[in-house]
Scaffold this motif. Sequence first.
Motif, PDB file in Angstrom:
ATOM      1  N   ARG A  90       0.837  -1.206   0.000  1.00  0.00           N
ATOM      2  CA  ARG A  90       0.000   0.000   0.000  1.00  0.00           C
ATOM      3  C   ARG A  90       0.862   1.242   0.000  1.00  0.00           C
ATOM      4  O   ARG A  90       1.776   1.383   0.815  1.00  0.00           O
ATOM      5  N   CYS A  91       0.577   2.139  -0.920  1.00  0.00           N
ATOM      6  CA  CYS A  91       1.287   3.407  -0.961  1.00  0.00           C
ATOM      7  C   CYS A  91       0.441   4.414  -1.729  1.00  0.00           C
ATOM      8  O   CYS A  91      -0.600   4.049  -2.275  1.00  0.00           O
ATOM      9  N   ARG A  92       0.878   5.649  -1.694  1.00  0.00           N
ATOM     10  CA  ARG A  92       0.176   6.672  -2.452  1.00  0.00           C
ATOM     11  C   ARG A  92       1.147   7.341  -3.402  1.00  0.00           C
ATOM     12  O   ARG A  92       2.325   7.521  -3.064  1.00  0.00           O
ATOM     13  N   LEU A  93       0.658   7.699  -4.569  1.00  0.00           N
ATOM     14  CA  LEU A  93       1.429   8.514  -5.494  1.00  0.00           C
ATOM     15  C   LEU A  93       0.959   9.943  -5.234  1.00  0.00           C
ATOM     16  O   LEU A  93      -0.252  10.214  -5.319  1.00  0.00           O
ATOM     17  N   THR A 158       4.762   7.572  -1.756  1.00  0.00           N
ATOM     18  CA  THR A 158       4.988   7.759  -0.325  1.00  0.00           C
ATOM     19  C   THR A 158       4.174   6.724   0.440  1.00  0.00           C
ATOM     20  O   THR A 158       3.095   6.335   0.004  1.00  0.00           O
ATOM     21  N   SER A 159       4.746   6.249   1.550  1.00  0.00           N
ATOM     22  CA  SER A 159       3.919   5.402   2.421  1.00  0.00           C
ATOM     23  C   SER A 159       4.006   5.906   3.857  1.00  0.00           C
ATOM     24  O   SER A 159       3.029   6.413   4.397  1.00  0.00           O
ATOM     25  N   THR A 160       5.180   5.848   4.466  1.00  0.00           N
ATOM     26  CA  THR A 160       5.280   6.391   5.824  1.00  0.00           C
ATOM     27  C   THR A 160       5.432   7.910   5.812  1.00  0.00           C
ATOM     28  O   THR A 160       5.152   8.568   6.812  1.00  0.00           O
ATOM     29  N   GLY A 161       5.914   8.450   4.704  1.00  0.00           N
ATOM     30  CA  GLY A 161       6.135   9.897   4.621  1.00  0.00           C
ATOM     31  C   GLY A 161       7.545  10.310   5.012  1.00  0.00           C
ATOM     32  O   GLY A 161       7.904  11.482   4.910  1.00  0.00           O
ATOM     33  N   SER A 177      -3.994   6.218  -5.142  1.00  0.00           N
ATOM     34  CA  SER A 177      -3.568   5.347  -4.052  1.00  0.00           C
ATOM     35  C   SER A 177      -3.479   3.938  -4.607  1.00  0.00           C
ATOM     36  O   SER A 177      -4.267   3.523  -5.463  1.00  0.00           O
ATOM     37  N   SER A 178      -2.467   3.203  -4.141  1.00  0.00           N
ATOM     38  CA  SER A 178      -2.113   1.940  -4.783  1.00  0.00           C
ATOM     39  C   SER A 178      -1.974   0.802  -3.780  1.00  0.00           C
ATOM     40  O   SER A 178      -1.737   1.021  -2.603  1.00  0.00           O
ATOM     41  N   SER A 179      -2.164  -0.401  -4.277  1.00  0.00           N
ATOM     42  CA  SER A 179      -1.826  -1.615  -3.544  1.00  0.00           C
ATOM     43  C   SER A 179      -1.562  -2.659  -4.621  1.00  0.00           C
ATOM     44  O   SER A 179      -1.809  -2.405  -5.804  1.00  0.00           O
ATOM     45  N   VAL A 180      -1.088  -3.811  -4.204  1.00  0.00           N
ATOM     46  CA  VAL A 180      -0.736  -4.834  -5.190  1.00  0.00           C
ATOM     47  C   VAL A 180      -1.996  -5.548  -5.684  1.00  0.00           C
ATOM     48  O   VAL A 180      -2.887  -5.857  -4.905  1.00  0.00           O
ATOM     49  N   ARG A 181      -2.067  -5.768  -6.978  1.00  0.00           N
ATOM     50  CA  ARG A 181      -3.243  -6.400  -7.588  1.00  0.00           C
ATOM     51  C   ARG A 181      -2.858  -7.641  -8.392  1.00  0.00           C
ATOM     52  O   ARG A 181      -1.749  -7.720  -8.912  1.00  0.00           O
TER      53      ARG A 181
END
Length: 284
Positions: A90-93, A158-161, A177-181
Amino acid sequence: MRIAVPNKGRLHEPTIDLLERAGLHLENGADRQLYADTVDPDVSVLFARAADIPEYVADGAADMGITGYDQVREAQVTDVAELLDLEFGRCRLVLAAPEDGSITSVDDLAGGTVATEFPNVTREFFAERGLEPNVVEVTGATELTPHVEISDAIVDITSTGTTLKMNRLGIIEEVLSSSVRLFAREDVREEPKIREVRTALASVKQAEGKRYLMMNVPEDRLDDVRDVIPGLGGPTVMDIANGGGEKVAVHAVVDERAVFETITDVKQAGASDILVTEIERLVE
Ligand SMILES: Nc1ncnc2c1ncn2[C@@H]1O[C@H](COP(=O)(O)OP(=O)(O)OP(=O)(O)O)[C@@H](O)[C@H]1O
Ligand SMILES: O=P(O)(O)OC[C@H]1O[C@H](OP(=O)(O)OP(=O)(O)O)[C@H](O)[C@@H]1O
Ligand SMILES: [Mg+2]
């Protein structure tokens, strides 16, 4: 059927671990190899860079793929369908710019320069706002570029920032926002083998965070025990062989967060010999 998975980086290990837990044990797939077999003679694995996986699936080098949603979007592949959110990675662009600088909104980047490893997603994001900044593609250390006057802002993961903070960059807006698919090519997505792989991976996700509870209950307390067991459907009630007939065995799948309270409750309701175990897979 061939499934493309990340060959290195942070997604490699959790992906292999998931396949193993789903029963798709890898064989002769030592490190640095391009292909591996699995225990299922009809399923093989292709190791590829996370960023290349969507393309490989679209082109037919593999039939299914496991990688970040950010990579699927960036590859701009068509005829590829998402089958399952695997919920890790999980992370965000995000669009980010120097904290103390003059860029504080998306509009401030009209005519500006944005550095990113995700040029397609970035252009799309700005196009939706009617903007067309100069997009510079970099292959890493994106966070440095605003400080060496290569860019005014960045679009990066970014994930933890921590990385943004270390580089004194502030988030202006989330891009995605992303995660593995798990995904497959449209023309093969309904193939039985692909559905089988999807079901196997889904069963591991289903089992995560669940516990299997077993206990013995005097028959006349069964209703009280049933009342305090939360979760997936009703509990299973079985006669105990040689149990003398006064006690029955009760089995139930319970959310891991509810286990502590449930044990206290069923004990109070008359249950004994309570066992809690992990669940490997749960096919609904
Ligand atoms: N900090 C992070 N937290 C969570 N997920 C991340 C993070 N960074 C990347 N990801 C996810 O992992 C994917 C691949 O990133 P990763 O850094 O593992 O691969 P890579 O950059 O290709 O590998 P490497 O950096 O070793 O070359 C990204 O596309 C994203 O989906
Ligand atoms: O918000 P944070 O938790 O700090 O994570 C964000 C960082 O993680 C990724 O880099 P990675 O560690 O994959 O290094 P890379 O740039 O070499 O790929 C990403 O490119 C960011 O730099
Ligand atoms: Mg990386």
